[in-house]
Write a protein that holds these residues in place. Structure first.
Motif, PDB file in Angstrom:
ATOM      1  N   SER A   1      -2.884   0.356 -10.288  1.00 37.14           N
ATOM      2  CA  SER A   1      -2.575  -0.973  -9.737  1.00 37.14           C
ATOM      3  C   SER A   1      -1.992  -0.742  -8.315  1.00 37.14           C
ATOM      4  O   SER A   1      -2.130  -1.378  -7.259  1.00 37.14           O
ATOM      5  N   VAL A   2      -0.765   0.264  -8.478  1.00 38.86           N
ATOM      6  CA  VAL A   2      -0.213   0.465  -7.250  1.00 38.86           C
ATOM      7  C   VAL A   2      -0.983   1.297  -6.409  1.00 38.86           C
ATOM      8  O   VAL A   2      -1.020   1.006  -4.966  1.00 38.86           O
ATOM      9  N   VAL A   3      -1.686   2.214  -6.673  1.00 39.18           N
ATOM     10  CA  VAL A   3      -2.736   2.822  -5.821  1.00 39.18           C
ATOM     11  C   VAL A   3      -3.618   2.027  -5.083  1.00 39.18           C
ATOM     12  O   VAL A   3      -4.035   2.249  -3.950  1.00 39.18           O
ATOM     13  N   GLU A   4      -4.408   0.990  -5.947  1.00 42.31           N
ATOM     14  CA  GLU A   4      -5.250   0.011  -5.396  1.00 42.31           C
ATOM     15  C   GLU A   4      -4.551  -0.670  -4.167  1.00 42.31           C
ATOM     16  O   GLU A   4      -5.131  -0.873  -3.012  1.00 42.31           O
ATOM     17  N   ALA A   5      -3.310  -1.360  -4.570  1.00 39.82           N
ATOM     18  CA  ALA A   5      -2.646  -1.991  -3.376  1.00 39.82           C
ATOM     19  C   ALA A   5      -2.162  -1.288  -2.303  1.00 39.82           C
ATOM     20  O   ALA A   5      -2.106  -1.934  -1.057  1.00 39.82           O
ATOM     21  N   ALA A   6      -1.582   0.175  -2.296  1.00 37.80           N
ATOM     22  CA  ALA A   6      -1.410   1.086  -1.282  1.00 37.80           C
ATOM     23  C   ALA A   6      -2.711   1.256  -0.608  1.00 37.80           C
ATOM     24  O   ALA A   6      -2.471   1.350   0.733  1.00 37.80           O
ATOM     25  N   GLN A   7      -3.878   1.438  -1.062  1.00 35.91           N
ATOM     26  CA  GLN A   7      -4.903   1.816  -0.565  1.00 35.91           C
ATOM     27  C   GLN A   7      -5.397   0.347   0.518  1.00 35.91           C
ATOM     28  O   GLN A   7      -5.856   0.857   1.506  1.00 35.91           O
TER      29      GLN A   7
ATOM     30  N   GLN B   1       1.273  -6.113   2.458  1.00 36.43           N
ATOM     31  CA  GLN B   1       2.452  -5.506   2.469  1.00 36.43           C
ATOM     32  C   GLN B   1       3.022  -5.953   1.195  1.00 36.43           C
ATOM     33  O   GLN B   1       3.726  -5.394   0.431  1.00 36.43           O
ATOM     34  N   ARG B   2       3.062  -7.297   1.204  1.00 34.35           N
ATOM     35  CA  ARG B   2       3.681  -7.999   0.143  1.00 34.35           C
ATOM     36  C   ARG B   2       3.084  -7.879  -1.156  1.00 34.35           C
ATOM     37  O   ARG B   2       3.826  -7.618  -2.146  1.00 34.35           O
ATOM     38  N   MET B   3       1.935  -7.686  -1.416  1.00 34.35           N
ATOM     39  CA  MET B   3       1.215  -7.394  -2.469  1.00 34.35           C
ATOM     40  C   MET B   3       1.249  -6.059  -2.969  1.00 34.35           C
ATOM     41  O   MET B   3       1.805  -5.730  -4.254  1.00 34.35           O
ATOM     42  N   PHE B   4       1.490  -4.996  -2.222  1.00 30.88           N
ATOM     43  CA  PHE B   4       1.829  -3.584  -2.410  1.00 30.88           C
ATOM     44  C   PHE B   4       3.186  -3.738  -3.126  1.00 30.88           C
ATOM     45  O   PHE B   4       3.533  -3.131  -4.235  1.00 30.88           O
ATOM     46  N   LEU B   5       4.164  -4.475  -2.284  1.00 33.89           N
ATOM     47  CA  LEU B   5       5.701  -4.555  -2.644  1.00 33.89           C
ATOM     48  C   LEU B   5       5.671  -4.939  -4.244  1.00 33.89           C
ATOM     49  O   LEU B   5       6.587  -4.525  -4.959  1.00 33.89           O
ATOM     50  N   GLU B   6       5.014  -6.209  -4.416  1.00 35.69           N
ATOM     51  CA  GLU B   6       4.986  -6.853  -5.706  1.00 35.69           C
ATOM     52  C   GLU B   6       4.471  -6.085  -6.812  1.00 35.69           C
ATOM     53  O   GLU B   6       5.071  -5.890  -7.915  1.00 35.69           O
ATOM     54  N   THR B   7       3.507  -5.106  -6.580  1.00 36.16           N
ATOM     55  CA  THR B   7       2.715  -4.307  -7.483  1.00 36.16           C
ATOM     56  C   THR B   7       3.483  -3.217  -7.722  1.00 36.16           C
ATOM     57  O   THR B   7       3.897  -2.919  -9.039  1.00 36.16           O
ATOM     58  N   ALA B   8       4.141  -2.562  -6.661  1.00 40.84           N
ATOM     59  CA  ALA B   8       5.162  -1.415  -6.940  1.00 40.84           C
ATOM     60  C   ALA B   8       6.344  -1.867  -7.875  1.00 40.84           C
ATOM     61  O   ALA B   8       6.756  -1.125  -8.675  1.00 40.84           O
TER      62      ALA B   8
END
Length: 199
Positions: A130-136, A181-188
């Motif tokens: 999930s984090v890899v997907e958000a980071a990509q 960026q917000r989505m990545f932060l939440e997922t991470a």
């Protein structure tokens, strides 16, 4: 003769009693030994389980620290590329006259972005998916934003009629980058806060 018979019966009774007592004692001792061995096996198994749990917890802590470091490094690298890109865009917008494309600045921005892409590989190794997907998705958004700033710079240099449209497109993509960026932060954060049962 009766006394001999009574003495023989007494000796025989005593011998049988001694044999029975010895037999019962041997069985009791055997059961006690089996119980002690089982207890020792249980204690050894519990000790091994405890060691396994401690190793698992230590590994999870180590993994979490590595993930957190990779996530932070990615954000740092992406932010550096984004800031350089934004600064170049703002400078171009502030200037109304013809400005040639600064290829050196574009190359520097691209270099910062490439560093972020390298960090993305670390995030991909650390996971989770999930984090890899958000980071990509975040990295893809910044790539699109950098491309749009380059296109805007080229149009600005030629005083193209669609400069205003291109400027608006940069602003929209910039907003999409902030959302990613917000989505990545939440997922991470969710991945780092996840509690894993250790049995």
């Amino acid at each position: 003769m009766i006394s001999v018979l009574v003495a023989a019966v007494g000796i025989f009774g005593t011998a049988i009693g001694a044999v029975l007592t010895a037999s019962i004692s041997a069985k009791t001792e055997g059961r006690r030994q089996v119980a002690l061995e089982r207890q020792q096996i249980r204690e050894e198994q519990q000790q091994q389980d405890q060691q396994r749990r401690e190793l698992t917890l230590e590994h999870l802590r180590w993994r979490r620290e590595r993930r957190q470091a990779a996530y932070l490094d990615l954000l740092t690298d992406l932010t550096a590329a984004d800031r350089a890109n934004q600064q170049y865009f703002r400078e171009l917008v502030a200037v109304s006259d013809l400005t040639p494309v600064d290829e050196t600045r574009l190359a520097a921005i691209r270099g910062l972005f490439k560093a972020a892409e390298q960090t993305l590989y670390r995030v991909a190794l650390e996971g989770p998916a999930s984090v890899v997907e958000a980071a990509q998705a975040l990295t893809d958004q910044l790539s699109a934003l950098i491309t749009e700033v380059r296109v805007f710079a080229q149009a600005h240099a030629m005083e193209a009629p669609n400069v205003a449209e291109l400027s608006s497109a940069v602003e929209v993509t910039g907003q999409s980058f902030l959302v990613a960026q917000r989505m990545f932060l939440e997922t991470a954060r969710a991945a780092l806060d996840e509690i894993i049962e250790v049995t």
